[in-house]
Design a protein around this motif. Structure first.
Motif, mmCIF file in Angstrom:
data_model
loop_
_atom_site.group_PDB
_atom_site.id
_atom_site.type_symbol
_atom_site.label_atom_id
_atom_site.label_comp_id
_atom_site.label_asym_id
_atom_site.label_seq_id
_atom_site.Cartn_x
_atom_site.Cartn_y
_atom_site.Cartn_z
ATOM 1 N N TYR A 10 1.180 -1.028 0.184
ATOM 2 C CA TYR A 10 -0.124 -0.300 0.309
ATOM 3 C C TYR A 10 0.765 1.422 0.096
ATOM 4 O O TYR A 10 1.844 1.223 0.597
ATOM 5 C CB TYR A 10 -0.949 0.152 1.088
ATOM 6 N N LEU B 107 2.823 2.228 3.339
ATOM 7 C CA LEU B 107 1.405 1.763 3.958
ATOM 8 C C LEU B 107 1.721 0.954 4.205
ATOM 9 O O LEU B 107 1.818 -0.325 3.795
ATOM 10 C CB LEU B 107 0.291 3.147 4.735
ATOM 11 N N LEU C 263 -0.067 -1.034 7.186
ATOM 12 C CA LEU C 263 -1.823 -1.156 7.400
ATOM 13 C C LEU C 263 -2.141 -2.921 8.169
ATOM 14 O O LEU C 263 -1.399 -3.836 7.881
ATOM 15 C CB LEU C 263 -2.812 -1.407 6.409
ATOM 16 N N PRO D 51 -7.620 -3.192 3.896
ATOM 17 C CA PRO D 51 -8.713 -3.584 4.256
ATOM 18 C C PRO D 51 -9.550 -4.265 3.073
ATOM 19 O O PRO D 51 -9.007 -4.161 1.724
ATOM 20 C CB PRO D 51 -8.792 -1.616 3.197
ATOM 21 N N VAL E 249 -13.512 0.915 1.891
ATOM 22 C CA VAL E 249 -12.213 2.491 2.032
ATOM 23 C C VAL E 249 -13.163 3.412 1.417
ATOM 24 O O VAL E 249 -13.845 3.733 1.013
ATOM 25 C CB VAL E 249 -10.871 2.544 0.650
ATOM 26 N N TYR F 167 -9.319 5.763 5.029
ATOM 27 C CA TYR F 167 -9.845 5.038 6.078
ATOM 28 C C TYR F 167 -10.303 3.573 5.863
ATOM 29 O O TYR F 167 -10.892 3.165 4.650
ATOM 30 C CB TYR F 167 -11.213 5.599 6.542
ATOM 31 N N ASP F 168 -9.934 2.546 6.507
ATOM 32 C CA ASP F 168 -10.761 1.256 6.559
ATOM 33 C C ASP F 168 -12.039 1.237 7.134
ATOM 34 O O ASP F 168 -12.093 1.428 8.845
ATOM 35 C CB ASP F 168 -9.228 0.880 7.222
ATOM 36 N N HIS G 190 -7.333 4.325 10.698
ATOM 37 C CA HIS G 190 -7.193 5.841 9.326
ATOM 38 C C HIS G 190 -5.302 4.797 8.277
ATOM 39 O O HIS G 190 -5.094 4.259 9.229
ATOM 40 C CB HIS G 190 -6.249 6.969 10.588
ATOM 41 N N ILE G 191 -6.396 4.990 7.188
ATOM 42 C CA ILE G 191 -5.407 4.467 6.704
ATOM 43 C C ILE G 191 -4.106 6.054 6.291
ATOM 44 O O ILE G 191 -3.013 5.666 5.898
ATOM 45 C CB ILE G 191 -5.536 4.074 5.009
ATOM 46 N N TYR G 192 -4.949 7.225 5.480
ATOM 47 C CA TYR G 192 -3.747 7.998 5.638
ATOM 48 C C TYR G 192 -4.362 9.660 5.196
ATOM 49 O O TYR G 192 -5.632 9.105 4.930
ATOM 50 C CB TYR G 192 -2.694 7.406 4.310
#
Length: 330
Positions: free
Chosen positions: A250, A260, A262, A266, A269, A283-284, A290-292
């Motif tokens: 990711y 990223l 994780l 996910p 998303v 977001y997942d 939070h993803i980014y």
């Protein structure tokens, strides 16, 4: 005018409520950290007392053994000068017999126990922080979901290999190129498609199912992006996206790209945009994590949701991207 005032009052109430929730969560987190610190210090103090007691007992045993050895040494010194060989033979066995002495080289202070205690305490603290962080993100996500918009794919922007569902909610990569008009707004050759509606103010949110895929791209782009030929996805070129490659790689498409890490893969998303704040967050949804986020961006054009299911990866990536309804629970 009254409607505008009412909307403003409502927005202010929501902002105050959101701020209060954040303050409460951080206060609770601080209390948890202080509690863990107190418990750790108490545990370390108990271990210190136990270590000091053990140390004192060892010193006493060592002093006792030294005293006994000195006594034996004195006896042996005296015997070395005796001429009574019979007496020497009689007491020889008792002097040379094995004493119940401790094997001192095997004695070691268990410092690893203190390190293990610290490790356990830090692990518990990390678990607490993760729990509070999940709660915080979950609260934020629920707040963002109230800005959900109905996104439908725009067939006029779809790269010729992409196949859209009749309702405009799914896109997958096809086996053959379709004969479609070469419009300026159509991507080619990059396998992308945009949402029909653009946004130039306020906040908006949408969710996309990515289950079963090994490659995908998601995010938002500005209206004037280049859609032909080779494309570099980065904010300076009007792309605010994240992607998946090779099933588990990711990245956020910054310049340079950001890898990223994780915790889970996910399945759905969520993408949130605050136009005025210059914020794009990912977001997942299922794990409320939070993803980014792209922050402090400057938006001057309409922003459009972007989707890329990517090529099929030998059949492993044939699942579609699906725009899903948002379940918002207050």
């Amino acid at each position: 005018m009254s409607r505008a005032c009412s909307a403003l009052v409502q927005a202010e109430k929501q902002q105050r409520r959101r701020k209060a929730v954040r303050v409460e969560l951080f206060t609770d987190l601080i209390r948890s950290i202080e509690r863990h610190q107190t418990e750790l210090l108490e545990m370390m103090e108990e271990q210190q007392k136990a270590a000091e007691k053990q140390e004192q007992e060892l010193i006493e045993e060592l002093e006792q053994e030294i005293t006994e050895l000195k006594m034996r040494n004195t006896e042996l010194e005296q015997l070395s000068h005796t001429e009574d060989h019979l007496h020497l033979l009689q007491i020889h066995s008792s002097l040379c017999s094995s004493r119940n002495t401790r094997n001192w080289p095997e004695i070691s202070m268990k410092t690893h126990e203190s390190l293990e205690t610290l490790r356990r305490a830090l692990t518990q603290l990390k678990d607490t922080i993760d729990e509070k962080l999940t709660l915080t993100v979950s609260t934020e996500l629920k707040w963002m979901q109230q800005y959900a918009v109905d996104v439908t794919l725009d067939p006029d922007t779809a790269q010729p290999y992409l196949i859209l569902s009749d309702d405009g909610k799914q896109v997958r990569y096809g086996d053959i190129t379709q004969k479609l008009p070469d419009k300026p707004e159509r991507f080619d050759p990059c396998p992308c498609v945009l949402g029909k509606e653009g946004f130039s103010l306020g906040r908006f949110y949408f969710e996309v199912q990515v289950k079963g895929k090994t490659y995908w791209d998601l995010g938002v782009v500005r209206e004037s992006i280049n859609r032909k030929g080779q494309i570099t996805a980065r904010p300076s070129d009007g792309y605010w996206t994240v992607w998946l490659r090779n099933g588990d790689e990711y990245k956020a498409c910054e310049d340079p790209r950001v890898s990223l890490s994780l915790r889970v893969k996910p399945q759905r998303v969520g993408v949130f945009v605050d136009y005025e704040e210059g914020l794009v967050s990912f977001y997942d949804v299922e794990s409320s994590s939070h993803i980014y986020s792209f922050t402090a961006q400057s938006f001057t054009e309409k922003l459009y949701p972007l989707f890329s299911p990517c090529p099929n990866d030998g059949g492993k990536n044939s699942s579609p991207l699906i725009i899903t309804p948002v379940s918002y629970n207050k």
